[in-house]
Design an enzyme around this catalytic site. Structure first.
Site, mmCIF file in Angstrom:
data_model
loop_
_atom_site.group_PDB
_atom_site.id
_atom_site.type_symbol
_atom_site.label_atom_id
_atom_site.label_comp_id
_atom_site.label_asym_id
_atom_site.label_seq_id
_atom_site.Cartn_x
_atom_site.Cartn_y
_atom_site.Cartn_z
ATOM 1 N N TYR A 86 13.082 -6.481 -5.827
ATOM 2 C CA TYR A 86 12.873 -6.295 -7.264
ATOM 3 C C TYR A 86 14.055 -6.913 -8.004
ATOM 4 C CZ TYR A 86 10.907 -3.829 -11.282
ATOM 5 O OH TYR A 86 10.313 -3.524 -12.475
ATOM 6 N N ASN A 162 1.416 2.141 -16.089
ATOM 7 C CA ASN A 162 0.198 1.342 -15.954
ATOM 8 C C ASN A 162 -0.680 1.325 -17.211
ATOM 9 O OD1 ASN A 162 0.913 0.487 -13.299
ATOM 10 N ND2 ASN A 162 0.425 2.543 -12.596
ATOM 11 N N ASN A 188 -8.877 -3.572 -9.578
ATOM 12 C CA ASN A 188 -8.840 -2.215 -9.046
ATOM 13 C C ASN A 188 -7.415 -1.655 -8.992
ATOM 14 O OD1 ASN A 188 -8.427 -4.220 -7.026
ATOM 15 N ND2 ASN A 188 -8.382 -2.582 -5.514
ATOM 16 N N SER A 189 -6.436 -2.451 -9.436
ATOM 17 C CA SER A 189 -5.073 -1.928 -9.536
ATOM 18 C C SER A 189 -5.040 -0.838 -10.603
ATOM 19 C CB SER A 189 -4.108 -3.057 -9.930
ATOM 20 O OG SER A 189 -4.352 -3.456 -11.265
ATOM 21 N N ARG A 211 -10.584 -8.520 -5.034
ATOM 22 C CA ARG A 211 -10.546 -9.264 -3.776
ATOM 23 C C ARG A 211 -11.780 -8.951 -2.940
ATOM 24 N NH1 ARG A 211 -5.072 -8.583 -0.559
ATOM 25 N NH2 ARG A 211 -5.292 -6.445 -1.288
ATOM 26 N N ARG A 213 -13.351 -7.678 0.147
ATOM 27 C CA ARG A 213 -12.809 -6.678 1.072
ATOM 28 C C ARG A 213 -13.949 -5.865 1.651
ATOM 29 N NH1 ARG A 213 -9.085 -3.547 -2.443
ATOM 30 N NH2 ARG A 213 -9.494 -5.170 -3.939
ATOM 31 N N GLY A 282 2.115 -10.043 -9.102
ATOM 32 C CA GLY A 282 1.873 -11.184 -8.216
ATOM 33 C C GLY A 282 1.490 -10.715 -6.822
ATOM 34 N N MET A 283 0.379 -9.983 -6.739
ATOM 35 C CA MET A 283 0.005 -9.323 -5.490
ATOM 36 C C MET A 283 -0.208 -10.290 -4.320
ATOM 37 S SD MET A 283 -2.289 -6.051 -6.783
ATOM 38 C CE MET A 283 -3.724 -6.977 -6.325
ATOM 39 N N LYS A 364 -4.197 5.333 -5.728
ATOM 40 C CA LYS A 364 -2.803 5.551 -6.143
ATOM 41 C C LYS A 364 -2.290 6.840 -5.512
ATOM 42 C CE LYS A 364 -0.679 3.737 -9.050
ATOM 43 N NZ LYS A 364 0.312 2.663 -8.827
#
Lengths: 374, 374
Positions: A86, A162, A188-189, A211, A213, A282-283, A364
């Protein structure tokens, strides 16, 4: 929405919790905290410890606030901070956790903003750290921000990073009117879910990329139930059928990116002239690959957003108060729920970390400091 | 500067030219033009033809202007247009050439803006095309823009696209004051050379990146002579030494990109917080690879610029007049020269095309319609 929420709540996984802070004379002299002494794999470097306050929290300095932490989500920034990747560098050892909610237990003689029973969040989430993954702490007044305490605890615990990010990105970059279209990836974040709900409340349409999945149909159903107009996979976004879908609606004025990589081009090709893409994550761990022509011939603008920087620049601003007023209003109206979650007792923090770091995770993990709150 | 310019001028290559337009009764009924009937390799699809005006240019419609073209640069947009990869699609067959300068020979009865002897450039360069690679043309008044005719011909012929692009990018995106730093790649491009000269005139410092190539020291000398503060290679920009160089000056507020690809990150890492990168070309044919962190943690903004779109949105605007006034002023003061060039008689256009498409080319090929002008 209510059906979804009942569903999510019923999925919440509750491990037994013990009261791990010892109380002496009304104030704990000891507290439990998740600490780390060096950067690295969170599963290895994090350690739960019982610590002792340097001075008894029943005798606070005049500008200090004594609080018990109630709940704290595990966010990607926390993981990155522990890993040492970070960009904010703080001196180790540290108590982990940027985000979360605490309850004021007592205040020093000069503290004007808070009183016992108030709910507070860190003032500059994820720039400095009060270390939220603990049972109790003593903070200076200026490091805390008061929020309403009449909303559900887990909403309060998950608003500061968020949904605030989602709200600002929907508000600060382009003028959006009813029926305008926002497109996002990583939908979905936790931010993505907040975008869907806040955008729906604002009368906006959303195109939500997730994504490819296993069991995607579950995610799709969740996001549609939250208010998503369309939920599509990255594969679909890259296919010729995408053009047909995008042809059924206005061109997006705003795109929100937390993935990066090659998929950026699939989004930009459908954007309105002079529209804006805002990057907040930036996943994929890959740079954004941006076609030159999008800049030159479609005049798209690429920006970035970092909630903690915004907070730093807007401490005690009317915009910040308005944002919290708006978001808590949505929570009260049942239009903004916490992200799909699972609660984890603080002492089982490694279980929450493990789940957070699994691939394709949507859930989460929220650390909870006191089982009586669940 | 004057040394450089003499050097450049002495390098100008002059092929013999014949007068290829036939003049009858004061106005040519025939003209020579570089045409193409299908998109493809310019060396193959371009064809020089002697054409005849549909109506005698001595009897113009009221809103028409009859002109002889004097000179026209070969720009990358021309090549892309002929190849069929330019986003503006026009019906074929076409006469090639977006950019260039003409001299008014006669005007229709209702034409107010021009008179015989005026110099004109296309009004919306490279959006629509009047086809500048020809000896004569008849245009509607609205398709032309008058420029001063007291500046050197080859300056006039090369101002409308490249120096105008440079000026706008230095003016419209961030506030720059004396001593501020601009960083650019592709610095030996025609726009790049104009950026160096205009920035120097504005009291700005420039960091100029060029591709690693044979005989780079010649390019470096040219650009330094033009007013570049620093000229460095892509390799240097990627090296640890770059940090030392950038540490000697203010952080750049503005970056100009005509290359794209991976080198974008080498530029962005030195940019000031909230600074802007403007993309106006993509010579590497690769997308810009932009690190996520530049957006989130440094709040850089990425924009694009397209001169022809700007012209379309600013026809007859005060900003456009001010720009030409400023640029012609620099030309008169000897502070803005044509890009490093080579003149090519129009009939030898294929020689100019060939040189333009060679790798590592810096020399701008300028088609000249009349040998007496050289």
């Amino acid at each position: 929405m209510s059906v979804l929420c009942r569903f999510i709540r019923s999925r919440a996984h509750r491990l037994p919790i013990v009261n791990i802070a010892r109380s002496i004379g009304g104030a704990s002299t000891e507290y439990f905290a998740v600490t780390y002494e060096e950067h690295g794999d969170p599963m290895k470097v994090l350690e739960g410890k019982t610590l002792t306050f340097e001075t008894d929290p029943s005798s606070l300095n005049s500008n200090e606030v004594y609080l018990r932490m109630l709940a704290a989500p595990i966010n990607p920034a926390d993981i990155n901070m522990i890993q040492g990747v970070y960009p904010v560098k703080l001196t180790l050892p540290l108590i982990a956790g940027f985000d979360g909610i605490g309850e004021v237990l007592s205040v020093g003689s000069a503290v004007k903003s808070f009183q016992s029973g108030d709910w507070v969040v860190p003032n500059a989430v994820s720039r400095t750290s009060i270390g939220t993954w603990r049972t109790h702490t003593v903070c200076e007044e200026e490091n805390l921000w008061k929020i309403p305490n009449d909303i559900p605890l887990l909403s309060a615990a998950t608003l500061a990073v968020n949904p605030c990010t989602a709200y600002r990105m929907l508000t600060d970059f382009v003028d959006l009117g009813k029926g305008d279209v926002v497109i996002q990836n990583g939908s979905n974040s936790a931010v993505g879910q907040a975008v869907i709900q806040i955008a729906a409340a604002m009368g906006l349409q959303t195109v939500n990329i997730v994504r490819d999945r296993p069991n995607n149909e579950i995610i799709v159903k969740w996001l549609i139930d939250m208010g998503a107009t369309h939920v599509i996979t990255q594969e679909f976004a890259h296919s010729p059928e995408m053009k047909m879908l995008m042809g059924t609606m206005r061109q997006p004025k705003l795109a929100l990116n937390c993935v990066g990589g090659k998929g950026i081009a699939d989004i930009l090709k459908y954007m309105e002239r002079k529209s804006t893409m805002v990057t907040y994550g930036g996943m994929s761990k890959r740079p954004l690959m941006v076609p030159t022509g999008s800049f030159i011939f479609n005049d798209v603008r690429l920006r970035g957003f970092w909630m903690s920087q915004w907070n730093k620049e807007h401490v005690n601003s009317p915009e910040r108060r308005e944002m919290w007023h708006y978001l808590c209003g949505l929570v009260r109206k049942g239009r903004l729920f916490p992200p799909i979650y699972r609660t984890v007792p603080l002492e089982h923090f490694k279980d929450g970390i493990k789940r957070t770091m699994e691939p394709y995770t949507t859930q989460k993990q929220i650390l909870v400091m006191d089982k009586s709150l669940l």
